[in-house]
Motif scaffolding. Sequence first.
Motif, PDB file in Angstrom:
ATOM      1  N   PHE A 100       0.851  -1.203   0.000  1.00 12.27           N
ATOM      2  CA  PHE A 100       0.000   0.000   0.000  1.00 12.27           C
ATOM      3  C   PHE A 100       0.881   1.245   0.000  1.00 12.27           C
ATOM      4  O   PHE A 100       1.663   1.451   0.934  1.00 12.27           O
ATOM      5  N   PRO A 102       1.765   4.869   0.874  1.00 15.18           N
ATOM      6  CA  PRO A 102       1.261   5.889   1.812  1.00 15.18           C
ATOM      7  C   PRO A 102       0.665   7.081   1.054  1.00 15.18           C
ATOM      8  O   PRO A 102       1.203   7.493   0.017  1.00 15.18           O
ATOM      9  N   GLY A 103      -0.433   7.594   1.561  1.00 16.95           N
ATOM     10  CA  GLY A 103      -1.063   8.761   0.954  1.00 16.95           C
ATOM     11  C   GLY A 103      -1.887   8.437  -0.273  1.00 16.95           C
ATOM     12  O   GLY A 103      -2.475   9.333  -0.889  1.00 16.95           O
ATOM     13  N   HIS A 104      -1.949   7.158  -0.640  1.00 19.61           N
ATOM     14  CA  HIS A 104      -2.707   6.735  -1.822  1.00 19.61           C
ATOM     15  C   HIS A 104      -3.988   6.004  -1.426  1.00 19.61           C
ATOM     16  O   HIS A 104      -4.216   5.711  -0.253  1.00 19.61           O
ATOM     17  N   ALA A 105      -4.784   5.681  -2.439  1.00 17.17           N
ATOM     18  CA  ALA A 105      -6.057   4.998  -2.209  1.00 17.17           C
ATOM     19  C   ALA A 105      -5.917   3.477  -2.236  1.00 17.17           C
ATOM     20  O   ALA A 105      -6.916   2.772  -2.220  1.00 17.17           O
ATOM     21  N   PHE A 107      -4.980   1.147  -0.064  1.00 22.91           N
ATOM     22  CA  PHE A 107      -5.574   0.445   1.072  1.00 22.91           C
ATOM     23  C   PHE A 107      -7.097   0.599   1.080  1.00 22.91           C
ATOM     24  O   PHE A 107      -7.843  -0.364   1.256  1.00 22.91           O
ATOM     25  N   PRO A 271       0.895  17.575  -1.361  1.00 28.45           N
ATOM     26  CA  PRO A 271       2.077  17.113  -2.110  1.00 28.45           C
ATOM     27  C   PRO A 271       1.781  15.751  -2.727  1.00 28.45           C
ATOM     28  O   PRO A 271       1.094  14.932  -2.106  1.00 28.45           O
ATOM     29  N   THR A 272       2.277  15.505  -3.934  1.00 27.51           N
ATOM     30  CA  THR A 272       2.104  14.201  -4.580  1.00 27.51           C
ATOM     31  C   THR A 272       2.494  13.101  -3.600  1.00 27.51           C
ATOM     32  O   THR A 272       3.602  13.117  -3.070  1.00 27.51           O
ATOM     33  N   PRO A 273       1.597  12.141  -3.376  1.00 27.57           N
ATOM     34  CA  PRO A 273       1.958  11.087  -2.417  1.00 27.57           C
ATOM     35  C   PRO A 273       3.011  10.113  -2.943  1.00 27.57           C
ATOM     36  O   PRO A 273       3.714   9.487  -2.158  1.00 27.57           O
TER      37      PRO A 273
END
Lengths: 329, 329, 329, 329
Positions: A100, A102-105, A107, A271-273
């Motif tokens: 997963f 971090p900061g993304h969808a 999960f 910020p871009t994850p």
Amino acid sequence: MNSFGRNFRITSFGESHGTGIGVVIDGCPPGLELDEQDIQPFLDRRRPGTSPLTSPRQEQDRVEILSGIFEGRTTGAPVALLVRNQDQLPKDYEELREKFRPGHADFTYLEKYGVRDHRGGGRSSGRETIGRVAAGAVAVKYLSAYGISVTGKILAVHGKTDTDQIQREILLAKGADDSVGGIVEITARGCPAGLGDPVFGKMDALIAGAMMGIGAVKGVEIGDGFAVAGMFGSDNNDQMTKDGFVSNHAGGILGGISSGQDIIVRIAVKPTPSIAKAQQTRDIYGNIVEISVKGRHDPCIVPRIVPVAEAMLALVLVDCMLEQTKYHT
Amino acid sequence: MNSFGRNFRITSFGESHGTGIGVVIDGCPPGLELDEQDIQPFLDRRRPGTSPLTSPRQEQDRVEILSGIFEGRTTGAPVALLVRNQDQLPKDYEELREKFRPGHADFTYLEKYGVRDHRGGGRSSGRETIGRVAAGAVAVKYLSAYGISVTGKILAVHGKTDTDQIQREILLAKGADDSVGGIVEITARGCPAGLGDPVFGKMDALIAGAMMGIGAVKGVEIGDGFAVAGMFGSDNNDQMTKDGFVSNHAGGILGGISSGQDIIVRIAVKPTPSIAKAQQTRDIYGNIVEISVKGRHDPCIVPRIVPVAEAMLALVLVDCMLEQTKYHT
Amino acid sequence: MNSFGRNFRITSFGESHGTGIGVVIDGCPPGLELDEQDIQPFLDRRRPGTSPLTSPRQEQDRVEILSGIFEGRTTGAPVALLVRNQDQLPKDYEELREKFRPGHADFTYLEKYGVRDHRGGGRSSGRETIGRVAAGAVAVKYLSAYGISVTGKILAVHGKTDTDQIQREILLAKGADDSVGGIVEITARGCPAGLGDPVFGKMDALIAGAMMGIGAVKGVEIGDGFAVAGMFGSDNNDQMTKDGFVSNHAGGILGGISSGQDIIVRIAVKPTPSIAKAQQTRDIYGNIVEISVKGRHDPCIVPRIVPVAEAMLALVLVDCMLEQTKYHT
Amino acid sequence: MNSFGRNFRITSFGESHGTGIGVVIDGCPPGLELDEQDIQPFLDRRRPGTSPLTSPRQEQDRVEILSGIFEGRTTGAPVALLVRNQDQLPKDYEELREKFRPGHADFTYLEKYGVRDHRGGGRSSGRETIGRVAAGAVAVKYLSAYGISVTGKILAVHGKTDTDQIQREILLAKGADDSVGGIVEITARGCPAGLGDPVFGKMDALIAGAMMGIGAVKGVEIGDGFAVAGMFGSDNNDQMTKDGFVSNHAGGILGGISSGQDIIVRIAVKPTPSIAKAQQTRDIYGNIVEISVKGRHDPCIVPRIVPVAEAMLALVLVDCMLEQTKYHT
């Protein structure tokens, strides 16, 4: 929910690494002159690979009109637009099958659906915004016939407001395998008074939903926005003259309905994850693992979000204009 | 548009100085225990006349359940709720028949509809929120069965964060025939991961629309909100451990879908536009006139917006929960 | 789903033996003159107890306008209408707590919701149509301003078409503790060409859904209806002259869009399922039991369905008219 | 309105003589195995050119899945399907630029939109049903996992019910440059009890709207349909036993909700309006002219409507199944 709008209703489809990205516009009024050249420049503005500040992913992003046009004009039938994907490097994404980001969808999609297209984020990819921008271009064309314009600009990146400083901040972040966020302001000019619907269809409510629905946006404000929290009513109220208003603290919307002044919206972009810098995360088996997100990512998504935010504002405006025609009977 | 939600869908009606305010909930699941006592405390919290900080307007705001309940439980049929108006002083509003109050929807409603109920703002009155709060109370009852809570609090008023200072700021503004704004934070705890819909039905998009649709709200942010504009990706990303996340910069939502962490929302509330202090405005004939808004108004609407914002968040959560059941087949 | 329509959108609530029946109209254009006297005559037409042919249940069915009117005209805000119940004899229904009435929704509601308000059918009662008729009366008022009328009539009851024979059939059925069905025709005159939406929003599709959604309706046809199955194209096609059409086999709708001719709809109404004659059924425990439905029921619902069907057609027409305004920009 | 359904929501696009016909399915549950071979056989069944009874137009109608599939299964993202047009002979249609074909939507489209794509009917062409059939195939696949089947059959053509006679009637009509209509019956088996929504979302209302929205359909009936008009209640009511019902006059739906019995629907299909036989009509300048509709048309559309009607019933059933999951919480 892949549809947006009540009257000028768009339905979006497609994934980052599938066949392509498309959008169907249902409710586009008949008689509008339209061809690919009305849409392509907007897609070119959001396209990556155009400067050292953006992702080097090379996509031509050529739009094809599949339906709804006859002899150069819309007919009232749905206008379907398709952009085929080209530059796919799915091997870049093999690691993401199990980790997963971090900061993304990653999960949350798996929690929701029990299945996930890990290739470049699948449906949660930034490429999804192609559908918005393509449909937004049609909305812009419609608005221009009524003298309404929508323009966005970068207000700040990582706390800096000057163009040179912004460019330096982005390159510094890129060099550090990191990324930075910023603020975009979108302004609609020439919008007539009386658009928007009271209570749950307030124009500012529609705008807020539209903007917060863009990936990476974490805040939305209209007019003076969060600054109103520190103001007196006597300062915040826009007093009136014979010809209109003496100020525009409201950002062009009162009680959810346009006042005829400029509509002013600001959004906060995270910020871009996806960063190459090592981060701690989980894999799908529950193990703690390290991740360094490879692939070709933007160190700052702010410049490329500008046309997307413009598109969303244009879509809301057209939708409200068509809604308002009901009161002209 | 007086309806909100797709699955737990509410339809609101009523004006400040009409017969009453009501709401119909369509889609409330069957079997939920419900009577007036589940709803009344929420209405009491938003009621005016309870402290020197709020409007002295005296309304009992007693809720009546008109439908949808059988032997103490919901049946799946629409739940209609009605609160009759009592304390109406329409003479207070006679001046407003011809003058547009600055910061109000008077001008824009007239532009939209060509007609306007000037008595206390009519449909644009803050009393409209009674429908939201009553429906929200039903949503809260439903959520509590799943261990989900929604609580709001005042973060700041006119730049002050301490309770005594806040009280003083409000009384100072009141004494000066003026008003002040502030910031409210609403938190949902216990929300499962996987709620919310990608693209245009993102949970944060629904929340932003819900909050910005409350009168007087001019900004919405989720998690770190506008602060993300100054952050690095490596600081903003919430890294993961075996048991969840090590931080919550995202405010409980990733890619528009709940992560299982607390959902954190902040809203900016503008100063009450109705102030006794003299302001310049226009009348409906185009003359410049002075206006001093009489009547019984709150010098600060922030405290009374707390239960309204809680209601809107609860409504979004229930709606997303019912939407998500489709994926449990 | 207790809402109907996209633009002139009604939301219905209430049960047979609850507090009352109501409806909220969202999207009623502003400026329409409206008071209770515009609505009451329509409710009086559907009211029982007015002849030996209908149920002796005595209900005044007085309508109260709760919102949306200012100085005698609509404002664009939701118009909420409420009819309180009066003549309730819930003891008549005690037997129904455990037995499923043949031809009724008792069994299916329980299968759907797991709970059931057995008193007079609860939400599945014919009293639900009060909301339709009340909202339909507002639609009729709106249409009349455009010179459009909607009128229904009984074509047949139990195979008889003559009024005296129809009356005799109904009284014969009543005497035999039985009931009879029939056919109603509804005609809209003065409707302009160009209303209705292609593909899934065809005016005939909307009408069919509206009519089949009335309890007891089992068939709907437009124009020549089922008779087209036996015709040649050369007979069924409506040829044109300079001034219009030479025939109206199509019933006023071509390709889902109104042609400007009379819109002609017929519906098949089943015999009232509530009959005193003994029938075999199940109880909620699975036992076979006999049932004789007591209470005050219509031996033929056809006469009372006429105003309901008119209302539904009027609602569809107004909805299509408002939809069509989008193409007048 | 080019969308249909609330939960399994399809959006259709494309014209007879444009680039192609497509459909986007929003709300298809994740995890469903799906590839082109699940869809193609349904398109083949509706395809012309397969027998002397249908139009000789040669179209391969190959479906392409554009999105929503990952490793052979749906992901919950929109499933977009596209069929490109091939066999276009627009010169066949040049005469139609100025003449309104009797029984067609030519006149009404022009009245609605002020513009018209005359090539083969444009959006009002029967080719529009490709989108329905393609989406319906996905619905059928979903239903089959729950043991639900949907099958249609021809009951009659031009009053004949025997297959040989039907074939002769069609060829006779063709030889006479004319066309004939008929009746189709569609049955769903295995549908659980409890599906459908009271009041305006009754399953029979949804079915009626779905069927009447197919071009050429002029009547819809459920169960005994129009025959109920001549029945007694005691005959029409379906009495119950321990295991279910002793008859199925209701056609599987009571109070708008499925009873668990077979769902039985019949539709009346008008004779193809495009006939070579000379007819009188108007041109766009108001002149009376003669028209003989050339091109390759079906002398009887009934056989090709069977898969379209099956598709629409399957779409309604899936939509109701997903709606019903809300009550399983």
